[in-house]
Structures are given as structure tokens and as C-alpha cells.
Motif scaffolding. Structure first.
Motif, PDB file in Angstrom:
ATOM      1  N   TRP A   1       0.844  -1.186   0.000  1.00 34.77           N
ATOM      2  CA  TRP A   1       0.000   0.000   0.000  1.00 34.77           C
ATOM      3  C   TRP A   1       0.885   1.244   0.000  1.00 34.77           C
ATOM      4  CZ3 TRP A   1      -4.241  -0.852   4.331  1.00 34.77           C
ATOM      5  CH2 TRP A   1      -5.073  -1.917   3.948  1.00 34.77           C
ATOM      6  N   VAL A   2       0.318   2.369  -0.373  1.00 31.35           N
ATOM      7  CA  VAL A   2       1.038   3.621  -0.149  1.00 31.35           C
ATOM      8  C   VAL A   2       1.175   3.796   1.366  1.00 31.35           C
ATOM      9  CG1 VAL A   2       0.362   4.797  -2.270  1.00 31.35           C
ATOM     10  CG2 VAL A   2      -1.161   4.888  -0.303  1.00 31.35           C
ATOM     11  N   ASP A   3       2.284   4.395   1.803  1.00 32.37           N
ATOM     12  CA  ASP A   3       2.535   4.490   3.252  1.00 32.37           C
ATOM     13  C   ASP A   3       2.046   5.789   3.862  1.00 32.37           C
ATOM     14  OD1 ASP A   3       4.342   6.224   2.183  1.00 32.37           O
ATOM     15  OD2 ASP A   3       6.139   5.141   2.823  1.00 32.37           O
ATOM     16  N   SER A   4       1.433   6.651   3.039  1.00 30.23           N
ATOM     17  CA  SER A   4       0.871   7.912   3.535  1.00 30.23           C
ATOM     18  C   SER A   4      -0.207   8.347   2.548  1.00 30.23           C
ATOM     19  CB  SER A   4       1.966   8.982   3.648  1.00 30.23           C
ATOM     20  OG  SER A   4       2.545   9.215   2.373  1.00 30.23           O
ATOM     21  N   VAL A   5      -0.858   9.460   2.835  1.00 32.17           N
ATOM     22  CA  VAL A   5      -1.850  10.001   1.900  1.00 32.17           C
ATOM     23  C   VAL A   5      -1.136  10.967   0.966  1.00 32.17           C
ATOM     24  CG1 VAL A   5      -4.035  11.221   1.636  1.00 32.17           C
ATOM     25  CG2 VAL A   5      -3.639   9.794   3.656  1.00 32.17           C
ATOM     26  N   GLU A   6      -1.187  10.680  -0.317  1.00 30.35           N
ATOM     27  CA  GLU A   6      -0.484  11.478  -1.314  1.00 30.35           C
ATOM     28  C   GLU A   6      -1.501  12.290  -2.132  1.00 30.35           C
ATOM     29  OE1 GLU A   6       3.140   8.231  -1.979  1.00 30.35           O
ATOM     30  OE2 GLU A   6       1.686   8.590  -3.595  1.00 30.35           O
ATOM     31  N   VAL A   7      -1.152  13.555  -2.384  1.00 33.06           N
ATOM     32  CA  VAL A   7      -2.046  14.440  -3.137  1.00 33.06           C
ATOM     33  C   VAL A   7      -1.360  14.843  -4.442  1.00 33.06           C
ATOM     34  CG1 VAL A   7      -3.359  16.595  -3.128  1.00 33.06           C
ATOM     35  CG2 VAL A   7      -2.995  15.350  -0.972  1.00 33.06           C
ATOM     36  N   TYR A   8      -2.083  14.672  -5.538  1.00 32.22           N
ATOM     37  CA  TYR A   8      -1.587  15.001  -6.875  1.00 32.22           C
ATOM     38  C   TYR A   8      -2.495  16.065  -7.486  1.00 32.22           C
ATOM     39  CZ  TYR A   8       1.074  10.664  -6.374  1.00 32.22           C
ATOM     40  OH  TYR A   8       1.917   9.682  -5.921  1.00 32.22           O
ATOM     41  N   HIS A   9      -1.945  16.840  -8.421  1.00 30.34           N
ATOM     42  CA  HIS A   9      -2.748  17.933  -8.996  1.00 30.34           C
ATOM     43  C   HIS A   9      -2.307  18.266 -10.413  1.00 30.34           C
ATOM     44  CE1 HIS A   9      -4.878  21.719  -9.437  1.00 30.34           C
ATOM     45  NE2 HIS A   9      -3.736  22.321  -9.737  1.00 30.34           N
ATOM     46  N   ALA A  10      -3.290  18.630 -11.248  1.00 36.16           N
ATOM     47  CA  ALA A  10      -3.037  19.226 -12.570  1.00 36.16           C
ATOM     48  C   ALA A  10      -4.299  19.938 -13.015  1.00 36.16           C
ATOM     49  CB  ALA A  10      -2.626  18.166 -13.590  1.00 36.16           C
TER      50      ALA A  10
ATOM     51  N   ASP B   1      -0.226  12.374   6.911  1.00 43.03           N
ATOM     52  CA  ASP B   1      -0.308  11.145   7.694  1.00 43.03           C
ATOM     53  C   ASP B   1      -1.714  10.572   7.711  1.00 43.03           C
ATOM     54  OD1 ASP B   1       2.386  11.217   8.335  1.00 43.03           O
ATOM     55  OD2 ASP B   1       2.040  12.427  10.141  1.00 43.03           O
ATOM     56  N   ASN B   2      -2.714  11.411   7.479  1.00 42.09           N
ATOM     57  CA  ASN B   2      -4.088  10.909   7.501  1.00 42.09           C
ATOM     58  C   ASN B   2      -4.936  11.603   6.435  1.00 42.09           C
ATOM     59  OD1 ASN B   2      -5.626  13.290   8.808  1.00 42.09           O
ATOM     60  ND2 ASN B   2      -3.885  12.956  10.202  1.00 42.09           N
TER      61      ASN B   2
END
Length: 409
Positions: free
Chosen positions: A251-260, A369-370
Motif C-alpha cells: 500500500w502507499v505508506d501515507s496520503v499522497e495528493v496530486y494535482h493538474a 499522515d491521515n
């Protein structure tokens, strides 16, 4: 197009820009039509030009459908690529540029039975639609063009149209070797689509191949309306990628935010630690397409690939996220938040959703983290702070959902 109040247009008459745009779309559309008609021999009703290539299959009259051969009059060779080039347009062309290109195409229309894709193949018409380079058409029309720009929320817009008497192909078509081979293979359409995709074929050529009945078991092949083919290709490839993503134990180990963002559409994508689960939130702002007031649409898809309803935009965006997860060999839950502003005043098809989310997945802008903190971050970036993301069913459910391991802490 964007729903500008008629009384505003009457007061403005294309000179005061009361709608807030920097130009009048009505006048520019008319100018494009005039430009197209000036390049047509209206006496002999003939059109000569190179198609990008661009061939559409309509829905009206199904199972006897309309084939639309899109040609920019007197435009030849590589220059014609500009008239249909989704991946090449992204970030380079404005909405106005794209409408100008698309309205510069003339659609020569022929009717055809969906159960007879073979006659098109024998005349190399369908092969020309999947060519790697522009193909020159010589078209004789039955009447002068109907000068209206056709917009569609899924398929790219097209310009004036007229019934075709005859269409001749004056170039050798050049499909990729892999796609050409699959035309002769007798395999299910879904299998052929995945095979070609894994060998580097882009979804746009696969949509054309699917639409013109070039893929599938030979006894079952038929023409497929382009609108259906677009979502079908996204769904087939997405389902394959999902099966691979589910095999990933990391799993991903944190919450990741992407944007475009592009064309007045702003996307945030959040990946969070979880087994596969996806959510889609569309926020339509006032004076954006289809909406006079802020409107929110939500969609959920569970681990087994069951979603609330079919939405072509979601399927295009989902494909882009699954591509990223498959490349990184991870599994996660994800939330896609799309904001549509008044900058997006005319629909140009689902391609820009797919390409913008692809770009987003190359642009991580934050980690948390969340999930709650990540949502608050995105909330602060929304175009309208009156929209409360935490009040949506999608996000409130994702935040409240407890995982099995939580019970062992």
C-alpha cells in the motif's frame, strides 16, 4: 456551449465582452465556418484534404449509422495532425485553439450498416482511420455543408457537415504493425485491446479500431458508435489494470495528493492506504457547462469493480490513476476531485480528463499522515470555499471507514 444568458448577448453584440470572456465564441465560431466554406468548391461540391485521421461513428439510426469522415479542406500532410491530436494538444493549445481546429474540419457523412465492417475494410476506409500519419481524402458532396458546430460531452466537437456522394483515399494508410496484425487475428475484442495497449498502442487509435469493427472475433465484428467505443476502451484497459493492481500487496505508506489543471478543469487526486476503492467528485461551478449553480456529482466504486453508475469522464480519469498504480506496483484507495469552472465554456470530449489526470499523477504536491488532513489541504485550494468536501457522502464515508487492523490496536 456555455449557457450565457441571451439578454447578455443582445446587449453585448460581441463587442463589450459582458460574459467575461476575452472574445465572443459565437463570432469566432462563425468566422471558423466561413473559413471552412471558403476552402470548399461549392460549385462542384468537392473537398480535398488530409484527415488527421478522424472518422467517427454516430448513434442516430442505429443499427444503420452515420460515418463521419472529418477533413480540413486544403490542409495536407503533417499540418493536418493538429486537427485531432489529444496528447499533443495538452498544455499547448487553449480551448479556443481546439475549437478552432475542430470547427475547421468538414464532416463528409455516409450511412452504413453496423453489421458490415468488412466492406469498409476492403475499401481501406477503416484502415485509414487508424493510420499513424494523415491520410488524404478526395470527397464529393451531395449538397453544400450544414454550417453548425456539433458539440458533445464525450466525443470531440466537429465542424460543418454534408452528405457525401463519394469518398476516395489518395494515400497509403500506415497503421502500426501490431495493430495491423490484430486486425487479422481472431480473438475477443477485449483481449485484442489489452494486447495492443500492452504493446504501446494509445487509447485513441484503439478507440478508432474498436469503433470501426477492426477488433474482435471475426464472426461478431460490427461498427460501434464512437461514444460507446471511447468508454469501452477505457473500461477494458482499466479492468485489466485493476486486476494487476489487486495483486500488489504494498500500500502507499501515507496520503499522497496530486494535482493538474487544463482548460478550466482542476483535478486533485488523493491516494490513501487501503485496499482498492475509488471515488469521484465533480464540482460544477455557476456558468460552467450544463450548470447555472454549483452542482456536485459523486460516484463510488468498490473493491470488486462495481460502481454506482456508468460515467465516461470517471472511466477516463480512473484509467489514468490505475496506470500510475500499476507502474508503481502499489494498491490503494483513491479519490478524484474535479472542479469545472466557467473557463470551460464548450465541451471538447473526455480526452482532456484522461490526459489531465495522467499529468496530475506525475505531479505530487503534498503528503499527509491521515486522510482528514489531506482533505483539509485540498479544501483550502478549491475555487469556491463554500463547497464543503467533508459534507459529501464520498469523503465522509472514506474518513469514517475503519480498517480490520484498527481493531487490533
Amino acid at each position: 456551449m456555455r449557457k450565457i444568458p441571451a439578454e447578455l448577448c443582445v446587449k453585448c453584440k460581441g463587442s463589450k465582452y459582458l460574459c467575461g470572456l476575452q472574445y465572443c465564441p459565437i463570432i469566432e465560431r462563425f468566422r471558423s465556418f466561413v473559413g471552412v466554406l471558403q476552402r470548399i468548391d461549392v460549385t462542384e461540391k468537392k473537398v480535398d484534404g488530409s484527415s488527421p485521421p478522424s472518422v467517427l461513428v454516430g448513434e442516430r439510426g442505429y443499427p444503420k449509422v452515420r460515418l463521419m469522415f472529418n477533413v480540413p479542406p486544403n490542409v495536407f500532410g503533417d499540418e493536418a495532425k493538429n486537427y485531432e491530436n489529444p496528447s499533443g494538444w495538452w498544455g499547448r493549445q487553449t480551448l479556443y485553439d481546439i475549437i478552432r481546429y475542430r470547427s475547421g474540419l468538414l464532416s463528409a457523412v455516409k450511412t452504413h450498416e453496423i453489421t458490415d465492417p468488412w466492406s469498409l475494410y476492403e475499401k481501406e476506409i477503416s484502415i485509414s482511420a487508424i493510420s499513424e500519419k494523415p491520410v488524404r481524402y478526395d470527397v464529393s458532396l451531395l449538397s453544400t455543408p450544414d454550417v453548425r458546430l456539433k458539440f458533445d460531452g464525450i466525443v470531440m466537437p466537429r465542424g460543418p457537415s454534408a452528405p457525401a456522394q463519394e469518398i476516395k483515399i489518395n494515400d497509403n494508410s500506415s497503421p502500426s504493425k501490431k495493430l495491423e496484425k490484430l486486425i487479422f487475428d481472431d480473438m475477443r475484442a477485449s483481449e485484442a485491446t489489452i494486447n495492443a495497449y500492452l504493446n504501446g498502442e494509445d487509447v485513441y487509435k484503439l478507440t478508432s479500431a474498436m469503433s470501426l469493427g477492426l477488433l474482435g472475433l471475426k464472426k461478431n465484428r460490427k461498427l460501434v458508435p464512437t461514444r460507446w467505443a471511447i468508454t469501452s476502451v477505457d473500461s477494458i484497459i482499466g479492468s485489466y489494470l485493476l486486476s494487476k493492481v489487486k495483486e500488489n500487496t504494498r500500500w502507499v505508506d501515507s496520503v499522497e495528493v496530486y494535482h493538474a489543471s487544463y482548460l478550466g478543469n482542476y483535478f486533485h487526486v488523493l491516494l490513501y492506504p487501503s485496499n482498492y476503492h475509488s471515488s469521484w467528485i465533480e464540482i460544477w461551478y455557476p456558468f460552467s457547462l450544463w450548470s447555472y449553480e454549483t452542482t456536485i456529482v459523486e460516484l463510488n466504486e468498490n473493491y470488486w469493480g462495481n460502481y454506482d453508475f456508468m460515467d465516461g469522464g470517471y472511466m477516463a480519469a480512473r484509467l489514468a490513476v490505475l496506470e500510475k498504480m500499476n507502474r508503481d506496483k502499489i494498491q490503494s484507495g483513491f479519490i478524484i476531485i474535479r472542479e469545472i469552472t466557467k473557463e470551460y465554456y464548450a465541451p471538447v470530449g473526455n480526452w482532456h480528463i484522461r490526459e489531465t489526470v495522467r499529468k496530475a499523477m506525475e505531479n505530487r504536491i503534498a503528503k499527509f499522515d491521515n486522510l482528514s488532513d489531506a482533505i483539509r489541504f485540498v479544501q483550502g485550494r478549491l475555487k469556491d470555499q463554500k463547497v464543503d468536501l467533508f459534507s459529501t457522502n464520498v469523503i465522509s464515508t472514506a474518513i469514517k471507514q475503519r480498517k480490520i487492523e484498527d481493531f487490533f490496536k
